[in-house]
Design a protein around this motif. Structure first.
Motif, PDB file in Angstrom:
ATOM      1  N   LEU A 313       0.832  -1.208   0.000  1.00  0.00           N
ATOM      2  CA  LEU A 313       0.000   0.000   0.000  1.00  0.00           C
ATOM      3  C   LEU A 313       0.863   1.253   0.000  1.00  0.00           C
ATOM      4  CD1 LEU A 313      -2.789  -1.074   2.536  1.00  0.00           C
ATOM      5  CD2 LEU A 313      -2.864  -1.115   0.032  1.00  0.00           C
ATOM      6  N   TYR A 314       2.006   1.205   0.696  1.00  0.00           N
ATOM      7  CA  TYR A 314       2.913   2.352   0.710  1.00  0.00           C
ATOM      8  C   TYR A 314       3.525   2.579  -0.670  1.00  0.00           C
ATOM      9  CZ  TYR A 314       7.116   5.095   1.602  1.00  0.00           C
ATOM     10  OH  TYR A 314       8.108   6.032   1.539  1.00  0.00           O
ATOM     11  N   ARG A 315       3.937   1.495  -1.321  1.00  0.00           N
ATOM     12  CA  ARG A 315       4.483   1.628  -2.669  1.00  0.00           C
ATOM     13  C   ARG A 315       3.452   2.239  -3.612  1.00  0.00           C
ATOM     14  NH1 ARG A 315       7.061  -4.439  -2.836  1.00  0.00           N
ATOM     15  NH2 ARG A 315       9.181  -3.934  -2.111  1.00  0.00           N
ATOM     16  N   SER A 316       2.228   1.731  -3.516  1.00  0.00           N
ATOM     17  CA  SER A 316       1.170   2.226  -4.389  1.00  0.00           C
ATOM     18  C   SER A 316       0.885   3.694  -4.133  1.00  0.00           C
ATOM     19  CB  SER A 316      -0.103   1.400  -4.181  1.00  0.00           C
ATOM     20  OG  SER A 316      -1.174   1.903  -4.930  1.00  0.00           O
ATOM     21  N   PRO A 320       5.040   7.508  -7.752  1.00  0.00           N
ATOM     22  CA  PRO A 320       4.188   8.104  -8.799  1.00  0.00           C
ATOM     23  C   PRO A 320       4.049   7.217 -10.031  1.00  0.00           C
ATOM     24  CG  PRO A 320       6.328   9.198  -8.687  1.00  0.00           C
ATOM     25  CD  PRO A 320       6.258   8.286  -7.495  1.00  0.00           C
ATOM     26  N   LYS A 321       4.948   6.260 -10.197  1.00  0.00           N
ATOM     27  CA  LYS A 321       4.876   5.362 -11.350  1.00  0.00           C
ATOM     28  C   LYS A 321       3.952   4.168 -11.095  1.00  0.00           C
ATOM     29  CE  LYS A 321       9.584   6.479 -12.854  1.00  0.00           C
ATOM     30  NZ  LYS A 321      10.935   5.918 -13.149  1.00  0.00           N
ATOM     31  N   ASP A 322       3.566   3.972  -9.842  1.00  0.00           N
ATOM     32  CA  ASP A 322       2.705   2.843  -9.482  1.00  0.00           C
ATOM     33  C   ASP A 322       1.253   3.316  -9.521  1.00  0.00           C
ATOM     34  OD1 ASP A 322       1.333   0.710  -8.373  1.00  0.00           O
ATOM     35  OD2 ASP A 322       2.900   0.242  -6.921  1.00  0.00           O
ATOM     36  N   ARG A 324      -1.480   1.235  -9.837  1.00  0.00           N
ATOM     37  CA  ARG A 324      -2.385   0.092  -9.703  1.00  0.00           C
ATOM     38  C   ARG A 324      -3.635   0.440  -8.914  1.00  0.00           C
ATOM     39  NH1 ARG A 324       1.630  -4.365  -7.391  1.00  0.00           N
ATOM     40  NH2 ARG A 324       2.321  -2.505  -6.248  1.00  0.00           N
ATOM     41  N   TRP A 325      -3.491   1.235  -7.846  1.00  0.00           N
ATOM     42  CA  TRP A 325      -4.677   1.610  -7.066  1.00  0.00           C
ATOM     43  C   TRP A 325      -5.596   2.470  -7.918  1.00  0.00           C
ATOM     44  CZ3 TRP A 325      -7.633   5.608  -5.533  1.00  0.00           C
ATOM     45  CH2 TRP A 325      -8.495   5.418  -4.438  1.00  0.00           C
ATOM     46  N   GLU A 326      -5.045   3.464  -8.591  1.00  0.00           N
ATOM     47  CA  GLU A 326      -5.846   4.353  -9.429  1.00  0.00           C
ATOM     48  C   GLU A 326      -6.550   3.581 -10.546  1.00  0.00           C
ATOM     49  OE1 GLU A 326      -2.980   6.678  -7.172  1.00  0.00           O
ATOM     50  OE2 GLU A 326      -2.773   4.916  -8.443  1.00  0.00           O
ATOM     51  N   GLN A 327      -5.858   2.610 -11.111  1.00  0.00           N
ATOM     52  CA  GLN A 327      -6.471   1.806 -12.169  1.00  0.00           C
ATOM     53  C   GLN A 327      -7.642   0.985 -11.626  1.00  0.00           C
ATOM     54  OE1 GLN A 327      -3.108  -0.412 -13.582  1.00  0.00           O
ATOM     55  NE2 GLN A 327      -2.287   1.299 -14.788  1.00  0.00           N
ATOM     56  N   ALA A 328      -7.489   0.451 -10.410  1.00  0.00           N
ATOM     57  CA  ALA A 328      -8.579  -0.310  -9.800  1.00  0.00           C
ATOM     58  C   ALA A 328      -9.792   0.580  -9.550  1.00  0.00           C
ATOM     59  CB  ALA A 328      -8.099  -0.949  -8.493  1.00  0.00           C
TER      60      ALA A 328
END
Length: 373
Positions: A313-316, A320-322, A324-328
């Motif tokens: 969750l911290y990485r996400s 800024p390149k991660d 995955r959360w925004e895509q979900a």
């Protein structure tokens, strides 16, 4: 003859011309020969004339420098690998992740947009994508993830069910599970940081009078999920609660006129999926509730696994390149916004479109690692 002078013959001795520079050249040659002779004598000294150990400080300086280097390297090794917070490998070892061949996860299976199992057995929804995100960072392929439907009252027990109804223990629960202090006091509940912020709302059948608060249902039947935080708010309002383990059961009650259920109240992110699926059947109402429902991942009593989940969750959140959360979010929740409006076109907020702030977990970052990627 005596009076005659004897002629003197002049003899001229011719000397060879003086060669300029020759003496200087010979002098240089002689000096070079003397220097070579001195060097030969120096290197030809007998062994007993060599200085004994200790007569010079140079060896001691080298020895001291070697000791300092050894101490520095030893301290660096200890501080890097044995002091401070655990490394990712330490957490994986403590959590037992490397020993798992599959990753069983308890999820809801009847919530469109959040966690839904279709008739063909496929899974979809925001919670499902969050589960895949965590599983990926733990080293599991999608085919290694096993989803099992879990009831609200079974989330604390970390026990789901397979398609035949058999109980299945799970490693994580990602099932629209709100973080509360009371739940965190339970012996087998340990939450990660929050991965979604939503709030409570109400759904009624289409054509119902405007709803502004739950107090309007005082003395009326309101269906809600058992063991949910929404039930507490509905109970305080004076409504007559109808508790069910599955939100789909609440919609069955609402659709059945003989049940007497007037409304369903639970998290807006859950209700939004039903409104989007049946836009002409239900009305969704915003209660203006300031209480935030913060969903978290429960890992039972596995503290190391919680830290690994928090690391994902911290990485996400921090990288800024991660995305995955925004895509979900854009895939599952954002498309429902257009359908979730009140009859007067007032938008009903489903969930915050930003990932909740996640603090950096207490994990040691080795020099060759980057915890944000």
């Amino acid at each position: 003859m005596d009076g005659e002078r004897t002629p003197v013959r002049k003899v001229v001795v011719r000397r060879p011309p003086k060669q300029r520079g020759v003496p200087r050249q010979r002098a240089r040659e002689r000096r070079g020969e003397r220097a070579l002779t001195g060097l030969r004598r120096t290197f030809a000294l007998p062994a007993e004339t060599v200085r004994p150990w200790g007569s010079s400080l140079a060896p001691w300086r080298l020895a001291a420098l070697g000791v300092v280097l050894i101490v520095v390297l030893a301290f660096s090794w200890v501080s890097l690998f044995h002091v401070g917070p655990p490394s990712v490998e330490d957490l994986r070892r403590a959590a037992g992740v490397d020993e798992w061949r599959t990753l069983p996860i308890g999820v809801k299976d009847d919530q469109p947009g959040i966690a839904y199992r279709d008739k063909d057995g496929s899974w979809s929804g925001f919670d499902i994508d969050i589960a895949y995100m965590i599983a990926e960072d733990l080293g599991f392929r999608r085919d290694d993830v096993r989803f099992y439907g879990i009831e609200s009252e079974d989330r604390a027990r970390m026990e789901a069910s397979d398609l035949k109804g058999n109980p299945v223990p799970v490693k994580m629960v990602i099932a629209s599970y709100s973080i509360t202090a009371k739940r965190e006091e339970m012996p087998n509940v340990m939450f990660s940081s929050s991965y979604l912020h939503t709030e409570q709302s109400v759904i009624t059948l289409r054509g119902h009078a405007k709803v502004a608060s739950l107090e309007e249902f005082k003395g009326k039947k309101v269906c809600t999920l058992s063991a949910s935080t929404s039930a507490i708010t509905a109970s305080v309002s004076g409504a007559e609660l109808v508790r069910r383990n599955r939100v789909s059961q609440c919609f069955d009650e609402l659709d059945n006129p003989s049940s007497g259920v007037d409304a369903i109240s639970t998290d807006a992110a859950i209700l939004g999926g039903f409104k989007a699926k049946f836009p002409d059947k239900y009305d969704h109402w915003d209660l203006g509730d300031d209480n935030t429902e913060a969903w978290g991942v429960s890992v039972g009593d596995n503290k190391a696994l919680r830290d690994l989940v928090n690391l994902t969750l911290y990485r996400s959140y921090a990288d800024p390149k991660d995305a995955r959360w925004e895509q979900a979010y854009q895939k599952n929740i954002a498309p429902e916004a257009s359908s979730n409006v009140e009859p007067d076109k007032t938008p009903v907020p489903l969930a915050r479109p930003q990932q909740p702030e996640t603090p950096r977990p207490y994990v040691r970052e080795l020099p060759w690692e980057d915890l944000t990627s």
